[in-house]
Design an enzyme around this catalytic site. Structure first.
Site, PDB file in Angstrom:
ATOM      1  N   TYR A   1       7.442  22.349   8.050  1.00  0.00           N
ATOM      2  CA  TYR A   1       7.747  21.143   7.273  1.00  0.00           C
ATOM      3  C   TYR A   1       8.926  20.398   7.886  1.00  0.00           C
ATOM      4  CZ  TYR A   1       8.789  18.188   3.240  1.00  0.00           C
ATOM      5  OH  TYR A   1       9.026  17.111   2.415  1.00  0.00           O
TER       6      TYR A   1
ATOM      7  N   LEU B   1       0.863  -1.180   0.000  1.00  0.00           N
ATOM      8  CA  LEU B   1       0.000   0.000   0.000  1.00  0.00           C
ATOM      9  C   LEU B   1       0.896   1.226   0.000  1.00  0.00           C
ATOM     10  CD1 LEU B   1      -3.146   0.603   2.189  1.00  0.00           C
ATOM     11  CD2 LEU B   1      -1.443   2.395   1.877  1.00  0.00           C
TER      12      LEU B   1
ATOM     13  N   SER C   1      -0.853  10.276  -6.523  1.00  0.00           N
ATOM     14  CA  SER C   1      -1.435  10.989  -7.669  1.00  0.00           C
ATOM     15  C   SER C   1      -0.382  11.670  -8.529  1.00  0.00           C
ATOM     16  CB  SER C   1      -2.462  12.024  -7.198  1.00  0.00           C
ATOM     17  OG  SER C   1      -1.847  13.034  -6.418  1.00  0.00           O
TER      18      SER C   1
ATOM     19  N   GLY D   1       5.309   9.354  -5.405  1.00  0.00           N
ATOM     20  CA  GLY D   1       4.341   8.295  -5.153  1.00  0.00           C
ATOM     21  C   GLY D   1       3.864   7.630  -6.425  1.00  0.00           C
TER      22      GLY D   1
ATOM     23  N   GLY E   1       4.276  12.731  -8.817  1.00  0.00           N
ATOM     24  CA  GLY E   1       5.616  12.744  -8.257  1.00  0.00           C
ATOM     25  C   GLY E   1       6.163  11.407  -7.816  1.00  0.00           C
TER      26      GLY E   1
END
Length: 286
Positions: A153, A8, A13, A17, A15
């Protein structure tokens, strides 16, 4: 050839990933590619089709406990197992300092980039224990050396580092390996673009901090990151972390990242790091 192993991956969506989902499928994994908004799956499905593989796209919002639990449970029900988890979903940095950035934005950055990792890891662990699986988390060199105007961040990524470094020996005792993949700057990703930030908007909102933000943005614009990599290059390290029988805990994805983070590990009092990061905020005439 399908290995029978199920992974998983969050935040697929675009880049890193997206590339990781396609490459993991090419490596023989059954890939459950998750994203908050499944209407944004076209790019992933096109890339998978061009690579001759398929991925199972499912909705997962890492900030929504019910979404996390429902997705992980559904994956285990569908496939009867979960062998690996890739924590990749993240929110772009705000490029704002704490005095000029509202706390709600800071909370959102930490919720997505840190607590989202915790939530998905927690939900996945019972299944990973059963499979003798592994957790691969995408960190950042900004989680090893804090950067100006990246406070929220960096704080979130530092927290991920502490969480995974603390979890690793406990998880290993239960048969689950934990790996951190640490990229530096990344090209060809929508991560920054999705933030909606521009130089002009950042400077307008900077208030009194404009005098130090402007040279920092100039430093960034000059291409001050010779070690920048593509999402596909980072994804190769993720797949290696999934398949390597004896992966290290921390995978630095380039020579630049290794040299950069070595500054921190050889600077216990922080002087070299402080001088380096302060130099990015100095005007050339200063």
């Amino acid at each position: 050839m399908n290995t029978g192993r199920v992974v998983l991956i969050t935040g697929t969506s675009s880049g890193i990933g997206l590339a990781a989902a396609v490459q993991a499928a090419q490596a023989g994994y059954t890939v459950v590619a998750t994203m908050r908004d499944t209407t944004r799956s076209d790019a992933l499905l096109k890339a998978a089709a061009e690579a001759g593989v398929t991925v199972d796209v499912r909705r997962l919002d890492v900030t929504d406990p019910e979404s996390v639990a429902a997705c992980v449970t559904a994956v285990a029900d569908s496939y009867g197992r979960l062998d690996a988890l890739v924590n990749n979903a993240g929110r772009a940095n705000t490029f704002a300092t704490i005095e000029t950035c509202d706390l709600a934005t800071y909370r959102e950055v930490i919720e997505v980039n840190f607590l989202g990792v915790v939530a998905v890891t927690r939900a996945g662990l019972p299944h990973l224990r059963a499979a003798g699986g592994r957790i691969v988390t995408v960190g950042s060199t900004r989680g090893l050396i804090g950067q100006p105007f990246n406070e929220g961040y960096s704080a979130a990524k530092f927290a991920v580092e502490g969480f995974m470094e603390s979890l690793a020996p406990t998880a290993a005792g239960m048969g689950v390996r934990v790996v951190m993949v640490e990229p530096g700057p990344v090209f060809e990703t929508a991560f920054g673009a999705n933030s909606g930030l521009t130089r002009e908007s950042l400077l307008t909102e900077a208030g009194p901090y404009r005098r130090v933000l402007e040279p920092y943005l100039d430093w960034v614009a000059r291409g001050a990151h010779p070690g920048a990599q593509t999402g596909r290059e980072i994804a190769e390290h993720i797949v290696t972390a999934l398949t390597d029988p004896e992966p290290p805990f921390r995978v630095l994805t380039s020579d630049w990242a290794r040299e950069y983070t070595a500054i921190k590990y050889t600077d216990p009092e922080g002087g070299r790091v402080r001088a380096m990061t302060a130099s990015w905020l100095a005007r050339e005439e200063d």
